[in-house]
Write a protein that holds these residues in place. Structure first.
Motif, PDB file in Angstrom:
ATOM      1  N   PRO A  75       0.826  -1.214   0.000  1.00 45.80           N
ATOM      2  CA  PRO A  75       0.000   0.000   0.000  1.00 45.80           C
ATOM      3  C   PRO A  75       0.863   1.268   0.000  1.00 45.80           C
ATOM      4  O   PRO A  75       1.936   1.298   0.607  1.00 45.80           O
ATOM      5  CB  PRO A  75      -0.774  -0.096   1.325  1.00 45.80           C
ATOM      6  CG  PRO A  75      -0.681  -1.522   1.740  1.00 45.80           C
ATOM      7  CD  PRO A  75       0.607  -2.032   1.198  1.00 45.80           C
ATOM      8  N   VAL A  76       0.363   2.288  -0.705  1.00 45.68           N
ATOM      9  CA  VAL A  76       1.003   3.615  -0.721  1.00 45.68           C
ATOM     10  C   VAL A  76      -0.065   4.607  -0.245  1.00 45.68           C
ATOM     11  O   VAL A  76      -1.105   4.753  -0.878  1.00 45.68           O
ATOM     12  CB  VAL A  76       1.487   3.976  -2.143  1.00 45.68           C
ATOM     13  CG1 VAL A  76       2.099   5.373  -2.145  1.00 45.68           C
ATOM     14  CG2 VAL A  76       2.501   2.954  -2.650  1.00 45.68           C
ATOM     15  N   ILE A  77       0.199   5.234   0.894  1.00 48.25           N
ATOM     16  CA  ILE A  77      -0.824   6.065   1.544  1.00 48.25           C
ATOM     17  C   ILE A  77      -0.497   7.549   1.366  1.00 48.25           C
ATOM     18  O   ILE A  77       0.647   7.960   1.537  1.00 48.25           O
ATOM     19  CB  ILE A  77      -0.927   5.699   3.043  1.00 48.25           C
ATOM     20  CG1 ILE A  77      -1.354   4.224   3.172  1.00 48.25           C
ATOM     21  CG2 ILE A  77      -1.909   6.610   3.767  1.00 48.25           C
ATOM     22  CD1 ILE A  77      -1.499   3.724   4.598  1.00 48.25           C
ATOM     23  N   LYS A  85      -3.597  16.732  -7.707  1.00 51.49           N
ATOM     24  CA  LYS A  85      -4.141  15.683  -8.590  1.00 51.49           C
ATOM     25  C   LYS A  85      -3.054  14.863  -9.274  1.00 51.49           C
ATOM     26  O   LYS A  85      -3.256  13.709  -9.627  1.00 51.49           O
ATOM     27  CB  LYS A  85      -4.989  16.351  -9.680  1.00 51.49           C
ATOM     28  CG  LYS A  85      -6.424  16.594  -9.230  1.00 51.49           C
ATOM     29  CD  LYS A  85      -7.373  16.384 -10.398  1.00 51.49           C
ATOM     30  CE  LYS A  85      -8.794  16.206  -9.907  1.00 51.49           C
ATOM     31  NZ  LYS A  85      -9.672  17.241 -10.380  1.00 51.49           N
ATOM     32  N   SER A  86      -1.889  15.477  -9.490  1.00 48.92           N
ATOM     33  CA  SER A  86      -0.792  14.784 -10.185  1.00 48.92           C
ATOM     34  C   SER A  86      -0.314  13.553  -9.409  1.00 48.92           C
ATOM     35  O   SER A  86       0.230  12.613  -9.989  1.00 48.92           O
ATOM     36  CB  SER A  86       0.385  15.748 -10.378  1.00 48.92           C
ATOM     37  OG  SER A  86       0.784  16.271  -9.112  1.00 48.92           O
ATOM     38  N   VAL A  87      -0.539  13.527  -8.083  1.00 45.24           N
ATOM     39  CA  VAL A  87      -0.015  12.425  -7.259  1.00 45.24           C
ATOM     40  C   VAL A  87      -0.822  11.134  -7.463  1.00 45.24           C
ATOM     41  O   VAL A  87      -0.247  10.095  -7.786  1.00 45.24           O
ATOM     42  CB  VAL A  87       0.084  12.851  -5.768  1.00 45.24           C
ATOM     43  CG1 VAL A  87       0.447  11.660  -4.888  1.00 45.24           C
ATOM     44  CG2 VAL A  87       1.128  13.959  -5.610  1.00 45.24           C
ATOM     45  N   ASN A  95       0.657   1.751 -11.249  1.00 43.18           N
ATOM     46  CA  ASN A  95      -0.142   0.632 -10.722  1.00 43.18           C
ATOM     47  C   ASN A  95       0.044   0.411  -9.223  1.00 43.18           C
ATOM     48  O   ASN A  95       0.043  -0.728  -8.751  1.00 43.18           O
ATOM     49  CB  ASN A  95       0.181  -0.677 -11.479  1.00 43.18           C
ATOM     50  CG  ASN A  95      -0.261  -0.590 -12.914  1.00 43.18           C
ATOM     51  OD1 ASN A  95      -1.366  -0.119 -13.200  1.00 43.18           O
ATOM     52  ND2 ASN A  95       0.598  -1.011 -13.832  1.00 43.18           N
ATOM     53  N   PHE A  96       0.202   1.500  -8.491  1.00 43.05           N
ATOM     54  CA  PHE A  96       0.313   1.376  -7.034  1.00 43.05           C
ATOM     55  C   PHE A  96      -1.055   1.069  -6.426  1.00 43.05           C
ATOM     56  O   PHE A  96      -2.085   1.477  -6.957  1.00 43.05           O
ATOM     57  CB  PHE A  96       0.836   2.681  -6.417  1.00 43.05           C
ATOM     58  CG  PHE A  96       2.313   2.907  -6.575  1.00 43.05           C
ATOM     59  CD1 PHE A  96       3.195   1.849  -6.696  1.00 43.05           C
ATOM     60  CD2 PHE A  96       2.834   4.204  -6.565  1.00 43.05           C
ATOM     61  CE1 PHE A  96       4.569   2.065  -6.824  1.00 43.05           C
ATOM     62  CE2 PHE A  96       4.201   4.432  -6.701  1.00 43.05           C
ATOM     63  CZ  PHE A  96       5.061   3.358  -6.826  1.00 43.05           C
ATOM     64  N   PHE A  97      -1.021   0.388  -5.289  1.00 45.84           N
ATOM     65  CA  PHE A  97      -2.225   0.213  -4.464  1.00 45.84           C
ATOM     66  C   PHE A  97      -2.280   1.452  -3.571  1.00 45.84           C
ATOM     67  O   PHE A  97      -1.707   1.490  -2.499  1.00 45.84           O
ATOM     68  CB  PHE A  97      -2.093  -1.090  -3.656  1.00 45.84           C
ATOM     69  CG  PHE A  97      -3.145  -1.293  -2.612  1.00 45.84           C
ATOM     70  CD1 PHE A  97      -4.413  -0.742  -2.733  1.00 45.84           C
ATOM     71  CD2 PHE A  97      -2.864  -2.058  -1.489  1.00 45.84           C
ATOM     72  CE1 PHE A  97      -5.384  -0.936  -1.755  1.00 45.84           C
ATOM     73  CE2 PHE A  97      -3.819  -2.265  -0.495  1.00 45.84           C
ATOM     74  CZ  PHE A  97      -5.081  -1.702  -0.635  1.00 45.84           C
ATOM     75  N   ALA A  98      -2.950   2.496  -4.078  1.00 54.93           N
ATOM     76  CA  ALA A  98      -2.934   3.797  -3.385  1.00 54.93           C
ATOM     77  C   ALA A  98      -4.128   3.911  -2.443  1.00 54.93           C
ATOM     78  O   ALA A  98      -5.244   3.510  -2.785  1.00 54.93           O
ATOM     79  CB  ALA A  98      -2.956   4.924  -4.402  1.00 54.93           C
ATOM     80  N   ILE A  99      -3.867   4.440  -1.266  1.00 53.35           N
ATOM     81  CA  ILE A  99      -4.923   4.673  -0.271  1.00 53.35           C
ATOM     82  C   ILE A  99      -4.850   6.143   0.126  1.00 53.35           C
ATOM     83  O   ILE A  99      -3.800   6.633   0.538  1.00 53.35           O
ATOM     84  CB  ILE A  99      -4.715   3.775   0.968  1.00 53.35           C
ATOM     85  CG1 ILE A  99      -4.844   2.290   0.569  1.00 53.35           C
ATOM     86  CG2 ILE A  99      -5.701   4.134   2.070  1.00 53.35           C
ATOM     87  CD1 ILE A  99      -4.424   1.322   1.655  1.00 53.35           C
ATOM     88  N   ASP A 100      -5.964   6.836  -0.011  1.00 53.81           N
ATOM     89  CA  ASP A 100      -5.978   8.276   0.243  1.00 53.81           C
ATOM     90  C   ASP A 100      -6.472   8.545   1.660  1.00 53.81           C
ATOM     91  O   ASP A 100      -7.636   8.337   1.970  1.00 53.81           O
ATOM     92  CB  ASP A 100      -6.899   8.953  -0.786  1.00 53.81           C
ATOM     93  CG  ASP A 100      -6.811  10.466  -0.716  1.00 53.81           C
ATOM     94  OD1 ASP A 100      -6.117  10.982   0.185  1.00 53.81           O
ATOM     95  OD2 ASP A 100      -7.445  11.137  -1.553  1.00 53.81           O
ATOM     96  N   ALA A 101      -5.573   8.997   2.538  1.00 49.00           N
ATOM     97  CA  ALA A 101      -5.960   9.299   3.928  1.00 49.00           C
ATOM     98  C   ALA A 101      -6.175  10.802   4.131  1.00 49.00           C
ATOM     99  O   ALA A 101      -6.118  11.302   5.251  1.00 49.00           O
ATOM    100  CB  ALA A 101      -4.904   8.772   4.896  1.00 49.00           C
ATOM    101  N   THR A 102      -6.434  11.528   3.027  1.00 51.90           N
ATOM    102  CA  THR A 102      -6.732  12.963   3.143  1.00 51.90           C
ATOM    103  C   THR A 102      -7.898  13.177   4.108  1.00 51.90           C
ATOM    104  O   THR A 102      -8.914  12.476   4.023  1.00 51.90           O
ATOM    105  CB  THR A 102      -7.113  13.545   1.767  1.00 51.90           C
ATOM    106  OG1 THR A 102      -6.021  13.362   0.875  1.00 51.90           O
ATOM    107  CG2 THR A 102      -7.431  15.036   1.855  1.00 51.90           C
ATOM    108  N   CYS A 103      -7.766  14.144   4.997  1.00 51.86           N
ATOM    109  CA  CYS A 103      -8.864  14.471   5.919  1.00 51.86           C
ATOM    110  C   CYS A 103     -10.108  14.845   5.103  1.00 51.86           C
ATOM    111  O   CYS A 103     -10.022  15.662   4.181  1.00 51.86           O
ATOM    112  CB  CYS A 103      -8.454  15.646   6.804  1.00 51.86           C
ATOM    113  SG  CYS A 103      -9.838  16.241   7.799  1.00 51.86           S
TER     114      CYS A 103
END
Length: 320
Positions: A75-77, A85-87, A95-103
């Motif tokens: 995971p990439v958080i 948006k570029s991130v 193809n990262f397993f991205a998880i967005d922990a933005t408040c």
């Protein structure tokens, strides 16, 4: 042995972790639990060295940019502050397993900015240049769509191309009083300017500043537990000074206390920024208890019961 001098400690409530910070830290811990180490985190998940070090020990790897992350299935958080948006686009490309922990309260500002942009408005963003949250919000829209307003002077000086088509948004961790002054100037100059549906400065920032304003006039000195790069912690220190407390300091740990300043006080206020864990508040109270006979009382300005669920990929059903 001499008896210790008495010290009255007024503990601000609420203080410390807000719901967005709890969710972000829980996201990293849950990802480690579900997927094992390493879990990559872009930027400090929250601005607190103690929290970041604790997560590193458990297997979190902190990077400033995704280019530092190897090709991985781990995971990439994204941190609580939000990202341009570029991130997520770069994460998808790789193809990262991205998880967005933005408040979620930061996400709300992003969405509002996008709506204003679609309606043809230029956005004035009140915030601090270079802060990750501001970088993230500006990065939601094409270059030139947002103008940053940092000070009252900026608000007086800006000359937008179309003064009739403006909207404003703010960083969520600003000083309420400073922001109110800037907004008042902008409103006066641009009466047609669209406003947020609901205040952008988040409930936690507001509540912590209000508690400080109640305590600061009653004490000789004030300690804000927090990191120097934490915007909401810096604003708490300023709020204490404004409210009439002559000595206020931002302190990360008990070892940072300057006893030449705090060694002779008879009353002390303590609060903590939204990314500072309560264990550090206790550590600082203990440090004073070694030198003083302390009497601790809590001063409450608001009750908080806000809760944000974890990102979908980390909820219990996701692991099945």
């Amino acid at each position: 042995m001499d008896a210790k001098p008495p010290l009255r400690i007024l503990l601000c409530a609420p203080r410390g972790f807000c719901a967005g910070v709890v969710r972000a830290i829980d996201a990293v811990e849950q990802a480690l639990k579900l997927y094992g180490a390493p879990v990559y985190v872009r930027h400090e998940i929250v601005h607190n060295k103690y929290v970041v070090e604790g997560l590193k020990k458990k297997g979190a790897v902190f990077v400033e940019e995704l280019s530092e992350v190897p090709d991985t299935k781990a995971p990439v958080i994204f941190s609580a502050h939000g990202v341009p948006k570029s991130v997520p686009a770069e994460a998808a490309d790789r193809n990262f397993f991205a998880i967005d922990a933005t408040c979620p309260l930061v996400t709300k500002v992003h969405r509002e900015a996008q709506v204003h942009f679609k309606r043809g408005r230029h956005i004035l963003l009140i915030g601090h240049r270079g802060h990750p949250e501001v970088v993230g919000t500006i990065g939601q829209l094409p270059e030139g769509a947002i103008t940053l307003v940092e000070t009252a002077e900026d608000a007086r000086a800006i000359a937008p191309a179309d003064p009739e088509n403006l909207a404003y948004a703010t960083q969520t961790t600003l000083a309420i009083d400073d922001t109110a002054e800037i907004v008042a100037i902008l409103r006066e100059r641009f009466p047609a300017m669209a406003e947020p549906h609901k205040e952008d400065i988040c409930y936690a920032t507001t509540n912590r500043q209000e508690a400080v304003k109640k305590v600061a006039p009653k004490v000789d000195a004030m300690i804000v537990v927090g990191a120097p790069n934490s915007s909401n912690s810096q604003r708490l220190r300023e709020a204490a000074e404004r409210a009439g407390c002559a000595r206020s300091a931002l302190v990360q740990r008990a070892s940072d206390i300057d006893w030449s300043v705090f060694g002779a006080v008879t009353s002390l206020g303590i609060t903590a920024g939204a990314s500072a864990p309560e264990v550090l508040v206790e550590e600082i109270i203990d440090a004073f208890a070694e030198r003083f006979a302390v009497d601790v009382e809590s001063v409450t300005s608001a009750q908080e019961d806000m809760f944000f669920p974890l990102p979908r990929a980390l909820r219990p059903s996701a692991a099945e």
